[in-house]
Design a protein around this motif. Sequence first.
Motif, PDB file in Angstrom:
ATOM      1  N   GLU A  24      13.888   6.874  -1.983  1.00  0.00           N
ATOM      2  CA  GLU A  24      15.140   6.388  -2.573  1.00  0.00           C
ATOM      3  C   GLU A  24      16.005   7.553  -3.032  1.00  0.00           C
ATOM      4  OE1 GLU A  24      16.832   3.332  -5.959  1.00  0.00           O
ATOM      5  OE2 GLU A  24      14.727   3.884  -6.024  1.00  0.00           O
ATOM      6  N   ARG A  25      15.395   8.540  -3.697  1.00  0.00           N
ATOM      7  CA  ARG A  25      16.149   9.713  -4.164  1.00  0.00           C
ATOM      8  C   ARG A  25      16.763  10.463  -2.984  1.00  0.00           C
ATOM      9  NH1 ARG A  25      14.399  14.520  -4.143  1.00  0.00           N
ATOM     10  NH2 ARG A  25      12.206  13.962  -4.190  1.00  0.00           N
ATOM     11  N   GLY A  62       0.782  -1.232   0.000  1.00  0.00           N
ATOM     12  CA  GLY A  62       0.000   0.000   0.000  1.00  0.00           C
ATOM     13  C   GLY A  62       0.813   1.281   0.000  1.00  0.00           C
ATOM     14  N   ILE A  63       2.127   1.188  -0.033  1.00  0.00           N
ATOM     15  CA  ILE A  63       2.955   2.390  -0.087  1.00  0.00           C
ATOM     16  C   ILE A  63       3.064   2.811  -1.550  1.00  0.00           C
ATOM     17  CG2 ILE A  63       5.212   3.406   0.386  1.00  0.00           C
ATOM     18  CD1 ILE A  63       5.532   1.257   2.585  1.00  0.00           C
ATOM     19  N   PRO A  64       2.646   4.032  -1.872  1.00  0.00           N
ATOM     20  CA  PRO A  64       2.657   4.466  -3.271  1.00  0.00           C
ATOM     21  C   PRO A  64       4.073   4.441  -3.862  1.00  0.00           C
ATOM     22  CG  PRO A  64       1.432   6.021  -1.903  1.00  0.00           C
ATOM     23  CD  PRO A  64       2.109   5.064  -0.978  1.00  0.00           C
ATOM     24  N   PRO A  65       4.200   3.977  -5.106  1.00  0.00           N
ATOM     25  CA  PRO A  65       5.516   3.948  -5.755  1.00  0.00           C
ATOM     26  C   PRO A  65       6.191   5.324  -5.793  1.00  0.00           C
ATOM     27  CG  PRO A  65       3.922   2.729  -7.063  1.00  0.00           C
ATOM     28  CD  PRO A  65       3.159   3.394  -5.952  1.00  0.00           C
TER      29      PRO A  65
END
Length: 111
Positions: A50-51, A40-43
């Motif tokens: 990550e960035r 459920g964590i939006p991409p």
Amino acid sequence: MESFPVINMENLNGEKRAITMDKIKDACENWGFFELVNHGIPPELMDTIERMTKGHYKKCMEQRFRELVASKGLECVQTEVHDLDWESTFHLTHLPVSNISQIPTLDDDYR
């Protein structure tokens, strides 16, 4: 060859819960890691994190690593370091106690 464990978070609520919990237990005991899907964590949020993680390491941690290498007399290793996955060495804990205050170099947006 056996592939590493993939845990479907949708199965935690329902009749597959016990099987899923067993998969998590096995993954922790026998693999040390697993991939979560359907969490459920939006991409977009994951991409942003990550960035920011890579930006944090680019700014802070790479220099610390190079200083450590130099202090150990391993200067030759520095020339071999090209593209390390810095996020694999970054650990934040939130429960039972958060350690985020112990990392003063984090940008406010990253916190």
